[in-house]
Enzyme design. Sequence first.
Site, PDB file in Angstrom:
ATOM      1  CG  ASP A 100      -1.944   1.007   1.297  1.00 16.84           C
ATOM      2  OD1 ASP A 100      -2.877   0.921   0.488  1.00 16.84           O
ATOM      3  OD2 ASP A 100      -1.862   1.917   2.147  1.00 16.84           O
ATOM      4  CD  GLU A 142      -2.243   2.509  -3.507  1.00 11.33           C
ATOM      5  OE1 GLU A 142      -3.311   3.036  -3.826  1.00 11.33           O
ATOM      6  OE2 GLU A 142      -1.837   2.477  -2.332  1.00 11.33           O
TER       7      GLU A 142
END
Length: 510
Positions: free
Chosen positions: A192, A247
């Site tokens: 993330d 990400e």
Amino acid sequence: MKWWQETVFYEIYMPSFKDGNDDGIGDFKGLREKIPYLAELGIGGVWLTPFYPSPKVDNGYDVSDYYAVDADFGTMADLEAFIAEAHAYGIRVIADMVVNHVSTEHAWFKEARLARDSPKRDWFVWQDTPNNWESFFGGPAWEWDASSEQYYYHSFAKEQVDLNWRNEEVVREIWNVFDFWLDKGLDGFRLDVINNLTLTRNFPDNPVDANGEQVHIFDKDQPGMDAKMAEIGAYIRGKGDYFTVGEISSDKLSDIEKYAGTDGLDVTFNFNFGSVASRDGIVAELSRMQEVYADGRMPTLFFGSHDMSRSWNRLADGREDVAQMLAMLMLTAHGVPFVYFGEELGMADFVPDSVDAMRDVQGIYAYDLELEAGRPADEALRVAQDKTRDKARAPMWWPEGFSQGVAWIGEVPPDFERGRRMFTFYQALIALRKTADFCEPGYRAFDVDGALLMYVRGDYLVCLNFGEAREMENRWGNLTEILANQSIVFDAETVKLPENAAVIFKVGEQ
Ligand code: NOJ
């Protein structure tokens, strides 16, 4: 070839996929029941959004314990049973790893905020005077901690406090977290906002553009980020045949691709491609991607995720032919495809009709900020409806329903007829994607003619007409139609391509 280079992944938004215990929240029991469905679709890997204990301010992206399973989703045994069964079906499992920030409810932070000389104090980022950095959800990125009388840094919600990656103990702890989950049988991680890690103690103000919007320059991609990304990739690769997808918070191809490859993570999400606001720029962006990734690395291919409006609304304008054209692109181009759950059924957006029906912190934040700025409630609601990521988070369309209980978020009435047609189309594409022709790296030919995109992979020609109806010369010889989203007329001289036509031909001897 690595296993992930041949895999079609499927993102599962944990609370919304399938409820197995009728409390209205998706869980591992429900997920396990649906493994045969995933296998029937042809999926080779799933990405699970966070399932760790969390107060769920940001629906699990605020982790309060990295070594356990949140009770809403089941037990550790349920997770292990799910992984074992997915593996028995040949489906790999990767999990979201949120290591840029932790929940303010995490024991590490609770300890850190006790006193300025707490042993965990330096695990987080503290300042006496905040700079101008804004959180990626809006509003200031610094929150006053009254007990220890300093500000702490949070790049997302104020309940998501950023870790200080300059601190070696933090890094060692995160390695332990990786080890723990790989030992449980996971096949890799989705990392993330991984380029947001705080690596410096240098906090210059971010510039503000002509519209008064902050430009996020100094709060991501900080000095040392390239080396840190390489270290993370190398650490996980060093443990075995695992997969990492990062990400990267950016929509610029140059920012995104530089972190992918053997000196970074395996792949990084191409938001410049997948999360665009309309389909206008898709062909041009794919052309750029095919140049940048001609060196053997792979881009990612996706048109949906839990962070954006569903591609059915955003890109396909509710049209089945367009949705199928996008699916054909995603599943036949060079890259690692990620299907977002429900996309294979043509699922549509859920738009909450009031702030009470809203579940996403980003929408709720936007609503509050509008009210604070003096805007009337109906205008604030419209802004929040635009910003809320609830759109893509409504429960999956199962024939028997998502849950016997009331779902945690509003539902979108299913269209099962459309679902069946879309499913069959996705299934055919995925079956083809797994053949040697589509696993070859790169393209044998790649051609853009206005809004018409054509490429050859192995022995197959793919034609995607993003524009109006047109004819093209058949310079390919013998063509055999394999799959199309509408009826295509062609002969030895010409191919007639209606608007939004998507077709795969086998090229060569008949
Ligand atoms: C990206 C995740 O995809 C999103 O859902 C989340 O809100 C932020 N990172 C913060 O963790």
